[in-house]
Write a protein that holds these residues in place. Structure first.
Motif, PDB file in Angstrom:
ATOM      1  N   ARG A  10       0.836  -1.207   0.000  1.00  0.00           N
ATOM      2  CA  ARG A  10       0.000   0.000   0.000  1.00  0.00           C
ATOM      3  C   ARG A  10       0.873   1.260   0.000  1.00  0.00           C
ATOM      4  O   ARG A  10       0.643   2.185  -0.775  1.00  0.00           O
ATOM      5  CB  ARG A  10      -0.917  -0.001   1.232  1.00  0.00           C
ATOM      6  CG  ARG A  10      -1.906   1.155   1.265  1.00  0.00           C
ATOM      7  CD  ARG A  10      -2.803   1.059   2.510  1.00  0.00           C
ATOM      8  NE  ARG A  10      -3.887   2.016   2.436  1.00  0.00           N
ATOM      9  CZ  ARG A  10      -3.796   3.299   2.777  1.00  0.00           C
ATOM     10  NH1 ARG A  10      -2.639   3.774   3.229  1.00  0.00           N
ATOM     11  NH2 ARG A  10      -4.835   4.098   2.674  1.00  0.00           N
ATOM     12  N   SER A  11       1.876   1.267   0.857  1.00  0.00           N
ATOM     13  CA  SER A  11       2.777   2.413   0.945  1.00  0.00           C
ATOM     14  C   SER A  11       3.543   2.608  -0.362  1.00  0.00           C
ATOM     15  O   SER A  11       3.725   3.743  -0.827  1.00  0.00           O
ATOM     16  CB  SER A  11       3.751   2.225   2.106  1.00  0.00           C
ATOM     17  OG  SER A  11       4.627   3.316   2.213  1.00  0.00           O
ATOM     18  N   LEU A  12       3.985   1.503  -0.963  1.00  0.00           N
ATOM     19  CA  LEU A  12       4.732   1.570  -2.227  1.00  0.00           C
ATOM     20  C   LEU A  12       3.891   2.239  -3.313  1.00  0.00           C
ATOM     21  O   LEU A  12       4.371   3.120  -4.039  1.00  0.00           O
ATOM     22  CB  LEU A  12       5.120   0.158  -2.658  1.00  0.00           C
ATOM     23  CG  LEU A  12       5.665   0.020  -4.086  1.00  0.00           C
ATOM     24  CD1 LEU A  12       7.023   0.678  -4.204  1.00  0.00           C
ATOM     25  CD2 LEU A  12       5.754  -1.456  -4.475  1.00  0.00           C
ATOM     26  N   LEU A  13       2.637   1.839  -3.418  1.00  0.00           N
ATOM     27  CA  LEU A  13       1.762   2.391  -4.457  1.00  0.00           C
ATOM     28  C   LEU A  13       1.453   3.867  -4.199  1.00  0.00           C
ATOM     29  O   LEU A  13       1.384   4.669  -5.135  1.00  0.00           O
ATOM     30  CB  LEU A  13       0.477   1.567  -4.545  1.00  0.00           C
ATOM     31  CG  LEU A  13       0.652   0.129  -5.054  1.00  0.00           C
ATOM     32  CD1 LEU A  13      -0.655  -0.653  -4.946  1.00  0.00           C
ATOM     33  CD2 LEU A  13       1.150   0.123  -6.496  1.00  0.00           C
ATOM     34  N   ILE A  14       1.282   4.216  -2.947  1.00  0.00           N
ATOM     35  CA  ILE A  14       1.025   5.622  -2.599  1.00  0.00           C
ATOM     36  C   ILE A  14       2.225   6.491  -2.950  1.00  0.00           C
ATOM     37  O   ILE A  14       2.101   7.548  -3.578  1.00  0.00           O
ATOM     38  CB  ILE A  14       0.671   5.752  -1.107  1.00  0.00           C
ATOM     39  CG1 ILE A  14      -0.759   5.244  -0.853  1.00  0.00           C
ATOM     40  CG2 ILE A  14       0.804   7.201  -0.632  1.00  0.00           C
ATOM     41  CD1 ILE A  14      -1.164   5.212   0.606  1.00  0.00           C
ATOM     42  N   GLU A  15       3.409   6.042  -2.558  1.00  0.00           N
ATOM     43  CA  GLU A  15       4.631   6.802  -2.834  1.00  0.00           C
ATOM     44  C   GLU A  15       4.859   6.935  -4.343  1.00  0.00           C
ATOM     45  O   GLU A  15       5.221   8.015  -4.840  1.00  0.00           O
ATOM     46  CB  GLU A  15       5.837   6.114  -2.186  1.00  0.00           C
ATOM     47  CG  GLU A  15       5.830   6.095  -0.671  1.00  0.00           C
ATOM     48  CD  GLU A  15       6.344   7.392  -0.074  1.00  0.00           C
ATOM     49  OE1 GLU A  15       6.702   8.306  -0.838  1.00  0.00           O
ATOM     50  OE2 GLU A  15       6.382   7.483   1.163  1.00  0.00           O
ATOM     51  N   ARG A  16       4.642   5.852  -5.060  1.00  0.00           N
ATOM     52  CA  ARG A  16       4.874   5.879  -6.506  1.00  0.00           C
ATOM     53  C   ARG A  16       3.870   6.805  -7.197  1.00  0.00           C
ATOM     54  O   ARG A  16       4.241   7.579  -8.078  1.00  0.00           O
ATOM     55  CB  ARG A  16       4.780   4.466  -7.080  1.00  0.00           C
ATOM     56  CG  ARG A  16       5.063   4.404  -8.580  1.00  0.00           C
ATOM     57  CD  ARG A  16       5.282   2.966  -9.042  1.00  0.00           C
ATOM     58  NE  ARG A  16       5.345   2.869 -10.487  1.00  0.00           N
ATOM     59  CZ  ARG A  16       6.415   3.161 -11.218  1.00  0.00           C
ATOM     60  NH1 ARG A  16       7.525   3.562 -10.618  1.00  0.00           N
ATOM     61  NH2 ARG A  16       6.389   3.025 -12.531  1.00  0.00           N
ATOM     62  N   ALA A  17       2.612   6.731  -6.791  1.00  0.00           N
ATOM     63  CA  ALA A  17       1.591   7.586  -7.399  1.00  0.00           C
ATOM     64  C   ALA A  17       1.897   9.058  -7.132  1.00  0.00           C
ATOM     65  O   ALA A  17       1.764   9.906  -8.024  1.00  0.00           O
ATOM     66  CB  ALA A  17       0.215   7.215  -6.853  1.00  0.00           C
ATOM     67  N   SER A  31       1.026   1.844 -15.759  1.00  0.00           N
ATOM     68  CA  SER A  31       2.251   2.611 -15.505  1.00  0.00           C
ATOM     69  C   SER A  31       2.543   2.701 -14.011  1.00  0.00           C
ATOM     70  O   SER A  31       3.695   2.764 -13.587  1.00  0.00           O
ATOM     71  CB  SER A  31       2.140   4.015 -16.101  1.00  0.00           C
ATOM     72  OG  SER A  31       1.139   4.781 -15.448  1.00  0.00           O
ATOM     73  N   LEU A  32       1.489   2.677 -13.204  1.00  0.00           N
ATOM     74  CA  LEU A  32       1.667   2.753 -11.756  1.00  0.00           C
ATOM     75  C   LEU A  32       2.401   1.541 -11.204  1.00  0.00           C
ATOM     76  O   LEU A  32       3.293   1.665 -10.373  1.00  0.00           O
ATOM     77  CB  LEU A  32       0.307   2.900 -11.071  1.00  0.00           C
ATOM     78  CG  LEU A  32       0.322   2.952  -9.540  1.00  0.00           C
ATOM     79  CD1 LEU A  32       1.016   4.223  -9.055  1.00  0.00           C
ATOM     80  CD2 LEU A  32      -1.095   2.881  -8.993  1.00  0.00           C
ATOM     81  N   VAL A  33       2.022   0.360 -11.677  1.00  0.00           N
ATOM     82  CA  VAL A  33       2.607  -0.865 -11.114  1.00  0.00           C
ATOM     83  C   VAL A  33       3.838  -1.327 -11.877  1.00  0.00           C
ATOM     84  O   VAL A  33       4.544  -2.239 -11.424  1.00  0.00           O
ATOM     85  CB  VAL A  33       1.567  -2.016 -11.065  1.00  0.00           C
ATOM     86  CG1 VAL A  33       0.357  -1.592 -10.246  1.00  0.00           C
ATOM     87  CG2 VAL A  33       1.148  -2.431 -12.471  1.00  0.00           C
ATOM     88  N   ASP A  34       4.115  -0.726 -13.028  1.00  0.00           N
ATOM     89  CA  ASP A  34       5.248  -1.146 -13.852  1.00  0.00           C
ATOM     90  C   ASP A  34       6.558  -1.107 -13.055  1.00  0.00           C
ATOM     91  O   ASP A  34       6.933  -0.077 -12.505  1.00  0.00           O
ATOM     92  CB  ASP A  34       5.372  -0.238 -15.082  1.00  0.00           C
ATOM     93  CG  ASP A  34       6.423  -0.743 -16.043  1.00  0.00           C
ATOM     94  OD1 ASP A  34       6.545  -1.969 -16.213  1.00  0.00           O
ATOM     95  OD2 ASP A  34       7.144   0.102 -16.630  1.00  0.00           O
ATOM     96  N   GLY A  35       7.212  -2.234 -12.968  1.00  0.00           N
ATOM     97  CA  GLY A  35       8.490  -2.329 -12.275  1.00  0.00           C
ATOM     98  C   GLY A  35       8.393  -2.484 -10.771  1.00  0.00           C
ATOM     99  O   GLY A  35       9.416  -2.556 -10.090  1.00  0.00           O
ATOM    100  N   THR A  36       7.174  -2.552 -10.225  1.00  0.00           N
ATOM    101  CA  THR A  36       7.025  -2.664  -8.770  1.00  0.00           C
ATOM    102  C   THR A  36       6.941  -4.113  -8.294  1.00  0.00           C
ATOM    103  O   THR A  36       7.102  -4.378  -7.101  1.00  0.00           O
ATOM    104  CB  THR A  36       5.746  -1.944  -8.293  1.00  0.00           C
ATOM    105  OG1 THR A  36       4.596  -2.601  -8.852  1.00  0.00           O
ATOM    106  CG2 THR A  36       5.761  -0.479  -8.705  1.00  0.00           C
ATOM    107  N   GLY A  37       6.626  -5.023  -9.226  1.00  0.00           N
ATOM    108  CA  GLY A  37       6.477  -6.419  -8.816  1.00  0.00           C
ATOM    109  C   GLY A  37       5.079  -6.764  -8.335  1.00  0.00           C
ATOM    110  O   GLY A  37       4.843  -7.892  -7.888  1.00  0.00           O
ATOM    111  N   VAL A  38       4.149  -5.813  -8.404  1.00  0.00           N
ATOM    112  CA  VAL A  38       2.758  -6.107  -8.033  1.00  0.00           C
ATOM    113  C   VAL A  38       1.881  -5.957  -9.265  1.00  0.00           C
ATOM    114  O   VAL A  38       2.245  -5.286 -10.240  1.00  0.00           O
ATOM    115  CB  VAL A  38       2.253  -5.178  -6.903  1.00  0.00           C
ATOM    116  CG1 VAL A  38       3.095  -5.351  -5.652  1.00  0.00           C
ATOM    117  CG2 VAL A  38       2.248  -3.732  -7.354  1.00  0.00           C
ATOM    118  N   SER A  39       0.710  -6.572  -9.232  1.00  0.00           N
ATOM    119  CA  SER A  39      -0.189  -6.536 -10.382  1.00  0.00           C
ATOM    120  C   SER A  39      -1.131  -5.343 -10.301  1.00  0.00           C
ATOM    121  O   SER A  39      -1.278  -4.705  -9.256  1.00  0.00           O
ATOM    122  CB  SER A  39      -1.018  -7.826 -10.434  1.00  0.00           C
ATOM    123  OG  SER A  39      -1.960  -7.849  -9.373  1.00  0.00           O
TER     124      SER A  39
END
Length: 201
Positions: A10-17, A31-39
């Motif tokens: 959750r934190s990873l997606l918030i920071e990336r966004a 584009s949000l999840v690209d390279g993060t390892g999550v779907s």
């Protein structure tokens, strides 16, 4: 068996966004999840979709600010405390500049408006204490003075966090807050000493 949600995701997606928005990158599910390892499904799992994600991003900024302000313990000097709260505000902005930019994007709704308002309430309480201690005039409106102090902090944070001013420009907060609190009734020399004690962004 139900899988537990991972706060780190959750934190990873918030920071990336927040970073993508701050750097004006187009934000899509892919584009949000690209390279993060999550779907892409993670956005629905944790936020219910993109709208929920943006609300969470903005709210996270205020959540972190509230946590930092809560660490500033009230002392016997409420004017010093006001300066310390301002310094904490600046530290939060500079440590999370991407989230800071999104915090004040009115086009994005907040998950919890009352929780965001609570951050200003820390300043209001300190102004009330200063008034009760005789440092400020009885006629001072705590909310109005707290808002003025917030405006000084926000102006400095915005100019330094986004780049136009160098970090040493934060020192301008000392004379600005001293002038504001003196205009509220505090004695100039005593006021400056108090602000100097608290102003360490």
């Amino acid at each position: 068996m139900v899988r537990m949600k991972d706060p780190a995701v959750r934190s990873l997606l918030i920071e990336r966004a927040a970073h993508m928005l701050a750097t004006r990158q187009p934000v899509t599910l892919r584009s949000l999840v690209d390279g993060t390892g999550v779907s892409t499904m993670a956005v629905y799992t944790y936020f219910g979709g993109m709208d929920g994600l943006w609300k969470a991003v903005r709210q996270e900024g205020f959540t972190r600010l509230a946590a930092i302000l809560a660490v500033v313990e009230p002392s016997a000097d409420p004017v010093r405390d006001l300066a310390a709260l301002g310094a904490a505000y600046l530290s939060n902005a500079l440590s999370s500049p991407d989230l800071y930019r999104v915090m004040f994007d009115a086009s994005v709704e907040l998950e919890d408006l009352a929780a965001a308002d609570q951050t200003l309430h820390y300043l209001v309480l300190a102004v009330e204490r200063a008034r009760e201690a005789g440092r400020f005039r009885d006629t001072i409106d705590p909310l109005e003075l707290a808002t003025q102090a917030w405006t000084i902090g926000h102006g400095l944070a915005s100019l330094v966090a986004t780049g136009p001013l160098p970090q040493h420009a934060l020192a301008h907060g000392l004379p600005l807050l001293t002038a504001l609190f003196t205009s509220a009734g505090d004695q100039p020399d005593r006021c400056r000493r108090s602000v100097e004690l608290g102003w360490h962004p």
